[in-house]
Design a protein around this motif. Sequence first.
Motif, PDB file in Angstrom:
ATOM      1  N   ILE A  37       5.867 -22.955  31.695  1.00  0.00           N
ATOM      2  CA  ILE A  37       6.129 -22.006  32.796  1.00  0.00           C
ATOM      3  C   ILE A  37       6.960 -20.879  32.369  1.00  0.00           C
ATOM      4  O   ILE A  37       7.503 -20.784  31.261  1.00  0.00           O
ATOM      5  CB  ILE A  37       6.861 -22.612  33.925  1.00  0.00           C
ATOM      6  N   TYR A  66       6.653 -18.062  27.624  1.00  0.00           N
ATOM      7  CA  TYR A  66       6.677 -19.413  28.392  1.00  0.00           C
ATOM      8  C   TYR A  66       7.339 -20.537  27.842  1.00  0.00           C
ATOM      9  O   TYR A  66       7.158 -20.791  26.693  1.00  0.00           O
ATOM     10  CB  TYR A  66       4.965 -19.552  28.818  1.00  0.00           C
ATOM     11  N   TYR A 110      11.241 -18.567  35.477  1.00  0.00           N
ATOM     12  CA  TYR A 110      11.309 -19.833  36.487  1.00  0.00           C
ATOM     13  C   TYR A 110      11.986 -21.095  35.990  1.00  0.00           C
ATOM     14  O   TYR A 110      11.944 -21.343  34.909  1.00  0.00           O
ATOM     15  CB  TYR A 110       9.883 -19.970  36.825  1.00  0.00           C
ATOM     16  N   ALA A 149       6.891 -21.797  39.564  1.00  0.00           N
ATOM     17  CA  ALA A 149       6.038 -20.958  38.622  1.00  0.00           C
ATOM     18  C   ALA A 149       4.430 -20.985  39.279  1.00  0.00           C
ATOM     19  O   ALA A 149       3.591 -19.837  38.934  1.00  0.00           O
ATOM     20  CB  ALA A 149       5.800 -21.740  37.335  1.00  0.00           C
ATOM     21  N   VAL A 171       1.963 -20.150  35.191  1.00  0.00           N
ATOM     22  CA  VAL A 171       2.004 -21.468  34.340  1.00  0.00           C
ATOM     23  C   VAL A 171       0.922 -21.067  33.036  1.00  0.00           C
ATOM     24  O   VAL A 171      -0.167 -20.565  33.158  1.00  0.00           O
ATOM     25  CB  VAL A 171       1.313 -22.754  35.133  1.00  0.00           C
ATOM     26  N   LEU A 175       8.249 -26.023  37.882  1.00  0.00           N
ATOM     27  CA  LEU A 175       6.732 -25.643  38.283  1.00  0.00           C
ATOM     28  C   LEU A 175       6.478 -25.318  39.571  1.00  0.00           C
ATOM     29  O   LEU A 175       5.513 -24.581  39.767  1.00  0.00           O
ATOM     30  CB  LEU A 175       6.264 -27.085  37.723  1.00  0.00           C
TER      31      LEU A 175
END
Length: 270
Positions: free
Chosen positions: A113, A78, A117, A123, A130, A120
Motif C-alpha cells: 500500500i 509502497y 496509508y 488504501a 495498492v 489496506l
Amino acid sequence: QTSSPDVWQVVSQQCSGRFQSPINIVTRKMLPDEQLTPFHLVGYQKTFHGRLTNNGHTVQLDLPLGIMIKVGRLAENYKAVQVHFHWGQNGGPGSEHTIDGEQFPMEMHIVHIKEEYDSLSQAVKDQTGVAVLGFLFQESETTNKKYTPLVDALTRIIEPSSNTTLTDISLEMLIPPKEDLAKYFRYHGSLTTPDCAEAVVWTLFESTIPLSRNQLRFSDGTQMVQTYRPVQPLNARQVYYSKGQILVVSWVLLIMSVLLSSALPQYSEG
Ligand SMILES: *[C@@H]1O[C@H](CO)[C@@H](O)[C@H](O)[C@H]1NC(C)=O
Ligand SMILES: [Zn+2]
C-alpha cells in the motif's frame, strides 16, 4: 467440503466493475513501455519471523514494517503488508492471471500500500493506493528448498483460523532472483476478493517460481481448493510490458566497456 464458495458467491454479486482482476494477458496485444524499469526492492532480503494464518479462504503471511518497493512509473513508495496465495486442487491449475490462456498451478501476491496509508482499507479508496506484485508458479522436477519452511508451516495450519509462526523467512527467499525480475506486465485492476476495489496497480512477473508436484499439493489437507477468481473482461484497458530493456542497456554498456578497454593503451605489469 470447501469454505471458498461463499466468497465467490459474494464476488459475483458485488464485483461488477469495468476494471476487474484477474485478467488473461494476451502477449501480442501488450504495449512496451520503457518507463517500466526494474524495481527497487527495499528490505526484501531482511529475515523476519512472521505470522502465517489460514483464514478459511487463503493462507496469509503478515509482514513486518520496513519492506518497500520503489517502482518506475509509480511516483510514490509502497510498503509491503502481506503475502498470500491462490491455487487449484491437487496441484492442478490454480493461478488467477493467465497468459495467452494458460493457467499456472499457483500464484503468489505480495500486497503493498502507498506509504502514506495505515491500512489496506484506507488504501483502496485511492485508485492507485495498492500495488500487488504477482508471481506465477510452475511445476518442476526438483524440490525448491527455499520453499521448505513455508510448505512445512502449512501442515501446521490445516484448520481454518489457525496460525503459526514462520521463522527466519525473507521475501527474497520466495521470489525469483533479482536478475529475473526485469520483465513484467503492468495494468490497472482490482482486488480479486470482495469488495474487489479497483485500486490496484498490478505487476505480474514473466519469470515463474518452480515448485515440485509435492510442494504444489500443500493445500490438500486444508480443505481449501480452487482459491482463485476466474479471469475478468479487459474492457477498455491496456496491458504494458517492461521488456526488461535495462538488461539490454547493461549488455550494451558491458560490450562498450570491453571495446573501450581493448582500445586503451595496455600497460604491462612489470
Ligand atoms: C493465533 O492462534 C492462537 C491459538 O493457537 C490464538 O490464540 C490467536 O488469537 C491467533 N492469532 C491470530 C492473530 O489469529
Ligand atoms: Zn490475491
